[in-house]
Design a protein around this motif. Structure first.
Motif, PDB file in Angstrom:
ATOM      1  N   ALA A   1       0.751  -1.292  -0.122  1.00 54.61           N
ATOM      2  CA  ALA A   1       0.202   0.065   0.027  1.00 54.61           C
ATOM      3  C   ALA A   1       0.743   1.222  -0.105  1.00 54.61           C
ATOM      4  O   ALA A   1       1.972   1.211   0.545  1.00 54.61           O
ATOM      5  CB  ALA A   1      -0.924  -0.128   1.379  1.00 54.61           C
TER       6      ALA A   1
ATOM      7  N   THR B   1      -3.053 -11.134  -3.902  1.00 51.19           N
ATOM      8  CA  THR B   1      -2.407  -9.714  -3.562  1.00 51.19           C
ATOM      9  C   THR B   1      -2.387  -9.025  -4.643  1.00 51.19           C
ATOM     10  O   THR B   1      -2.270  -9.542  -5.884  1.00 51.19           O
ATOM     11  CB  THR B   1      -0.962  -9.830  -3.209  1.00 51.19           C
ATOM     12  OG1 THR B   1      -0.804 -10.864  -2.054  1.00 51.19           O
ATOM     13  CG2 THR B   1      -0.251  -8.698  -2.950  1.00 51.19           C
TER      14      THR B   1
ATOM     15  N   ARG C   1      -5.707   0.708  -5.299  1.00 50.86           N
ATOM     16  CA  ARG C   1      -5.195   0.151  -4.130  1.00 50.86           C
ATOM     17  C   ARG C   1      -5.763   0.640  -3.038  1.00 50.86           C
ATOM     18  O   ARG C   1      -5.485   0.366  -1.782  1.00 50.86           O
ATOM     19  CB  ARG C   1      -3.586   0.483  -4.046  1.00 50.86           C
ATOM     20  CG  ARG C   1      -2.790   0.180  -5.426  1.00 50.86           C
ATOM     21  CD  ARG C   1      -1.459   0.497  -5.333  1.00 50.86           C
ATOM     22  NE  ARG C   1      -0.622  -0.644  -4.840  1.00 50.86           N
ATOM     23  CZ  ARG C   1      -0.466  -1.865  -5.430  1.00 50.86           C
ATOM     24  NH1 ARG C   1      -0.842  -2.363  -6.524  1.00 50.86           N
ATOM     25  NH2 ARG C   1       0.517  -2.818  -4.621  1.00 50.86           N
ATOM     26  N   THR C   2      -6.958   1.423  -3.013  1.00 56.69           N
ATOM     27  CA  THR C   2      -7.652   2.156  -1.792  1.00 56.69           C
ATOM     28  C   THR C   2      -8.254   1.048  -1.224  1.00 56.69           C
ATOM     29  O   THR C   2      -8.580   1.204   0.095  1.00 56.69           O
ATOM     30  CB  THR C   2      -8.424   3.139  -2.025  1.00 56.69           C
ATOM     31  OG1 THR C   2      -9.357   2.956  -3.223  1.00 56.69           O
ATOM     32  CG2 THR C   2      -7.673   4.411  -2.890  1.00 56.69           C
TER      33      THR C   2
ATOM     34  N   GLY D   1      -7.554  -1.873  -0.396  1.00 57.71           N
ATOM     35  CA  GLY D   1      -6.434  -2.944   0.350  1.00 57.71           C
ATOM     36  C   GLY D   1      -5.925  -3.829  -0.739  1.00 57.71           C
ATOM     37  O   GLY D   1      -6.310  -4.265  -1.718  1.00 57.71           O
ATOM     38  N   VAL D   2      -4.453  -3.924  -0.500  1.00 58.73           N
ATOM     39  CA  VAL D   2      -3.715  -4.391  -1.361  1.00 58.73           C
ATOM     40  C   VAL D   2      -3.438  -5.992  -1.185  1.00 58.73           C
ATOM     41  O   VAL D   2      -3.734  -6.851  -1.896  1.00 58.73           O
ATOM     42  CB  VAL D   2      -2.304  -3.981  -1.323  1.00 58.73           C
ATOM     43  CG1 VAL D   2      -1.243  -4.671  -2.096  1.00 58.73           C
ATOM     44  CG2 VAL D   2      -2.294  -2.588  -1.808  1.00 58.73           C
TER      45      VAL D   2
ATOM     46  N   GLY E   1       1.306   1.704   7.281  1.00 57.22           N
ATOM     47  CA  GLY E   1       0.391   1.318   6.255  1.00 57.22           C
ATOM     48  C   GLY E   1       0.550   0.648   4.963  1.00 57.22           C
ATOM     49  O   GLY E   1      -0.029   0.269   4.207  1.00 57.22           O
TER      50      GLY E   1
ATOM     51  N   ASP F   1      -1.063  -2.642   4.587  1.00 59.84           N
ATOM     52  CA  ASP F   1      -2.491  -2.111   4.601  1.00 59.84           C
ATOM     53  C   ASP F   1      -2.683  -1.507   6.050  1.00 59.84           C
ATOM     54  O   ASP F   1      -2.836  -0.254   6.195  1.00 59.84           O
ATOM     55  CB  ASP F   1      -3.461  -3.558   4.439  1.00 59.84           C
ATOM     56  CG  ASP F   1      -3.566  -3.577   3.013  1.00 59.84           C
ATOM     57  OD1 ASP F   1      -3.298  -2.695   2.043  1.00 59.84           O
ATOM     58  OD2 ASP F   1      -3.595  -4.763   2.546  1.00 59.84           O
ATOM     59  N   ASN F   2      -3.059  -2.336   7.037  1.00 54.36           N
ATOM     60  CA  ASN F   2      -3.315  -2.028   8.327  1.00 54.36           C
ATOM     61  C   ASN F   2      -2.066  -2.044   9.207  1.00 54.36           C
ATOM     62  O   ASN F   2      -2.383  -1.807  10.710  1.00 54.36           O
ATOM     63  CB  ASN F   2      -4.525  -2.629   9.152  1.00 54.36           C
ATOM     64  CG  ASN F   2      -5.661  -2.787   8.261  1.00 54.36           C
ATOM     65  OD1 ASN F   2      -6.097  -1.592   7.785  1.00 54.36           O
ATOM     66  ND2 ASN F   2      -6.208  -3.745   7.922  1.00 54.36           N
TER      67      ASN F   2
END
Length: 351
Positions: free
Chosen positions: A35, A307, A314-315, A317-318, A346, A349-350
Motif C-alpha cells: 500500500a 495480492t 489500491r484504496t 486494500g492490497v 500502512g 494495509d493496516n
C-alpha cells in the motif's frame, strides 16, 4: 560504517519521540509493492558492501544496501548462487529490499523461498536499538527465528542493516523443455512430476504452453529430458530471466497485476483475465481488471490468498485480509518492534 548505524539509531529515536513516520527505501525498484506509504525517506542504498563471505561454508553476510547484482556477481565468481533466484525489477535493487519483500524467482517451489535462506539479520528497531538475530552458521537457530520474521515484513518491524544467507553451488547443467497442454492438464502433470526423482527447478504455463526447467548434474538432466520428452527450448536461460524480471509481454505494466498464492494442486481459478502460472501451480498471476472480491474468493477456494501486486485501485486494500486471530498476532509484533508506529506505516494495509 559503524557511524552509519549510530546515526541511524539516533534518527530513529528522534522520529519515535515525535511519532514522525519514516519511509525505508533501498534502490526504489519495489516502491510499487504494498500500500502507499508516506513519511520522510530513509535511504539505505549507501550502506553497502560484503561483510563476510566463506565460499567453503556456503555463507555470505552483506550490508542491506548492497545491490543484488553485486551480490550475484560475487557469488558467480565462486560458482555459487542465491538459491531463491531473487527478482530485481531494476539494477538498483538491494538485497535488503529483496528480503523485506520476501521476493523469490522461478526456482522458489523447488529450492525454497527467500526467508528459508536467511541465517541472520541485524536491524535497528523502532526504539533505536541495534539488534542482531541468528548468525553466520547454518545451524544457529534456537527459539523464535526473528531474522526470518523480517522477510516479508516490508520494513514495518525495523530497518534491516545486515543479512546473512546460506548460498548454494550453481547447478552444472540446465535445460528447458516445452509442452502443449491446457491449464488443468498442466496442474496434474507438474504435480505428478514433482513426486518423481526429477531435477525440476522451475515451471511456467501461459496460453496453453508449459515450460519446464531441469537443473542438476549433466547426466540427471539428460535422463529427465529423455523421460519427459517435450520440445527443447533453445534459449531457456533468457526465458527464465524474463519470467524472473516480469519482462514478458504478459506482465504489461499498464494493467493491474494480481498474484494468487494457492495450493499447488488447486483447480483452475476460473477468473476471466489471462493467467500465468508458476511454482508447480502454486503462484498464479492474473493481468487485467480482476474484481478484488473475485480474486480473493478464488484464492480462498484454493486455500490461499490474493495480492494486488502492481497497479490497480489500491484504496480497497492490497493484501488479503487476515483472520482476526492472526491479525492480533501481527499487531502485537508490530507494537513490540515499532511501538511508535514510525516504520513504513500502512504499507501492509493496516500495519
Amino acid at each position: 560504517m559503524t557511524d552509519f548505524i549510530a546515526q541511524l539509531a539516533d534518527r530513529v529515536r528522534d522520529h519515535a519521540a515525535r511519532k514522525a513516520p519514516l519511509r525505508i527505501r533501498g534502490g526504489g525498484t519495489k516502491d510499487f509493492h504494498g500500500a502507499p506509504v508516506t513519511g520522510e525517506a530513509l535511504e539505505m542504498a549507501g550502506y553497502a558492501g560484503i561483510v563476510a563471505y566463506e565460499p567453503r561454508e556456503l555463507v555470505l553476510t552483506v550490508r542491506a544496501g548492497t545491490r543484488v547484482a553485486d551480490v550475484e556477481a560475487a557469488l558467480a565468481a565462486e560458482g555459487q548462487v542465491l538459491p531463491f533466484e531473487p527478482p530485481r525489477f531494476g539494477e538498483a535493487a538491494t538485497i535488503g529490499g529483496t528480503v523485506a519483500c520476501n521476493l523469490s524467482g522461478p526456482r522458489r517451489s523447488y529450492a525454497g523461498a527467500a526467508r528459508a535462506f536467511v541465517l541472520g539479520a541485524r536491524i535497528v528497531n523502532g526504539k533505536g536499538e541495534d539488534l542482531s538475530f541468528g548468525g553466520r552458521v547454518i545451524k544457529n537457530v534456537a527459539g523464535y527465528d526473528v531474522s526470518r520474521l523480517m522477510a516479508g515484513a516490508l520494513g514495518t518491524l525495523g530497518v534491516l542493516t545486515e543479512l546473512s544467507f546460506k548460498v548454494l553451488p550453481r547447478p552444472p547443467a540446465e535445460a528447458t523443455i516445452a509442452f502443449e497442454m491446457d491449464e488443468a492438464e498442466m496442474i496434474e502433470a507438474v504435480n505428478r512430476w514433482a513426486g518423481q526423482p526429477l531435477p525440476l527447478s522451475a515451471t511456467a504455463w501461459e496460453a496453453g504452453v508449459l515450460r519446464v526447467r531441469l537443473s542438476g548434474a549433466t547426466s540427471a538432466v539428460a535422463a529427465a529430458k529423455a523421460k519427459l520428452g517435450g520440445e527443447a527450448v533453445a534459449d531457456g536461460e533468457a526465458y527464465w530471466l524474463a519470467v524472473r524480471e516480469q519482462s514478458l509481454a504478459f506482465f504489461d505494466p499498464a494493467k493491474p497485476l494480481w498474484r494468487l498464492s494457492v495450493a499447488q494442486t488447486a483447480a483452475p481459478a476460473g477468473l476471466d483475465e489471462p493467467a500465468f502460472i508458476e511454482w508447480g501451480g502454486g503462484q498464479r498471476w492474473y493481468s487485467g481488471d480482476v474484481p478484488r472480491g473475485a480474486a480473493r474468493d478464488a484464492a480462498q477456494r484454493a486455500r490461499g490468498h490474493a495480492t494486488l501486486f502492481r497497479g490497480g485501485d489500491r484504496t480497497g486494500g492490497v493484501f488479503h485480509p487476515l483472520p482476526p486471530a492472526l491479525a492480533k498476532i501481527h499487531r502485537r509484533l508490530k507494537d513490540a518492534f515499532d511501538p511508535a508506529g514510525i516504520f513504513n506505516p500502512g504499507r501492509l494495509d493496516n500495519f
